[in-house]
Motif scaffolding. Sequence first.
Motif, short mmCIF file in Angstrom:
data_model
loop_
_atom_site.label_atom_id
_atom_site.label_comp_id
_atom_site.label_asym_id
_atom_site.label_seq_id
_atom_site.Cartn_x
_atom_site.Cartn_y
_atom_site.Cartn_z
N HIS A 1 0.84 -1.20 0.00
CA HIS A 1 0.00 0.00 0.00
C HIS A 1 0.88 1.25 0.00
N GLN A 2 0.46 2.25 -0.73
CA GLN A 2 1.25 3.47 -0.85
C GLN A 2 1.47 4.16 0.49
N TRP A 3 0.49 4.11 1.38
CA TRP A 3 0.58 4.82 2.64
C TRP A 3 1.69 4.30 3.54
N GLU A 4 2.09 3.03 3.37
CA GLU A 4 3.03 2.41 4.30
C GLU A 4 4.39 3.10 4.29
N ARG A 5 4.95 3.32 3.11
CA ARG A 5 6.25 3.98 3.02
C ARG A 5 6.18 5.40 3.57
N GLN A 6 5.12 6.12 3.23
CA GLN A 6 4.96 7.49 3.71
C GLN A 6 4.81 7.53 5.23
N HIS A 7 4.12 6.55 5.78
CA HIS A 7 3.93 6.41 7.22
C HIS A 7 5.29 6.37 7.93
N LEU A 8 6.21 5.61 7.39
CA LEU A 8 7.53 5.47 8.00
C LEU A 8 8.41 6.68 7.71
#
Length: 310
Positions: free
Chosen positions: A132-139
């Motif tokens: 999911h795209q949000w995962e990398r941004q989350h970190l």
Amino acid sequence: MAKTGKVILTCALTGAIHTPSMSAHLPVTPDQIIEEGVRAAEAGAAILHVHARNPKTGQPDQSVEGFQRILPELSRRSRAVINITTGGSPFMTVAERVEPARHFRPELASLNMGSFNFGLFPMLERYRDFTHQWERQHLESSRNLVFRNTFAEIEEVLSLCAPGDTRFEFECYDVGHLYNLKHFVDRGLVRPPFFIQSVFGLLGGIGAHYEDVATMRRTAERLFGNDYVWSVLGAGAAQMRVGAMAAAMGGNIRVGLEDSLWAGPGKLASSSAEQVRLARSILAGLGLELATPDEARAMLKLKGTSDVGF
């Protein structure tokens, strides 16, 4: 420090730190979180620490609707104490984070006791591919993240949850957070016994060295005497090591996939229940017994299940 001879084992089922791509065993859907909780309770967890997630993307979900899909069935199928997070995700406002606990009036809710840098970005070195795209941004965005828990916000959570007679798992990520709790104790805004969850090994908080564990314990003992119940969680690889240290000092333990995805070096845990069983074996080796859910309720002076809103 309150001592009963029994150890409260808390299990944190999913949290808001780890992302779905990190482990296929991380529960995301309501059914998965419920099943994870039931298995953990059957393995010996007296308290289940609950977060909700978006069932399609796995993102943290702090909506009342998200928790409504979990709490009634989890309560029906387990006698464990249900502990609702007010930490939610560090990217949420306090108004978002407190709403499920305010609405559902649980026996127990978590409450972070201070602001701190919250660095998740080192995990980008270990995980390269995300579904999911949000995962990398989350970190990545945690490089510039302060997890806000101001005095005003802590007081707001205490005030909003007071009508429901909800008690708190006070999460202390560093020594100063213990002094923050003492501030609210001195003002008469919280009452004993104080259930203090010392958190070790997250970037931005105290480390997971033996001296760090001992320092948190000594400070709590000095500030709160016999008026507190001490528990610990170790993040990642420190989970069982920190738990064993604390148990040997007379403390209680929190495990679960929220705090660590592992069941040993290089071995992903198949479930939170597997970690509960590992912790239980450590306690057995120390000659210690697990507290039942009702014994945990008595130790923490919880209101019981008759007046929760789920």
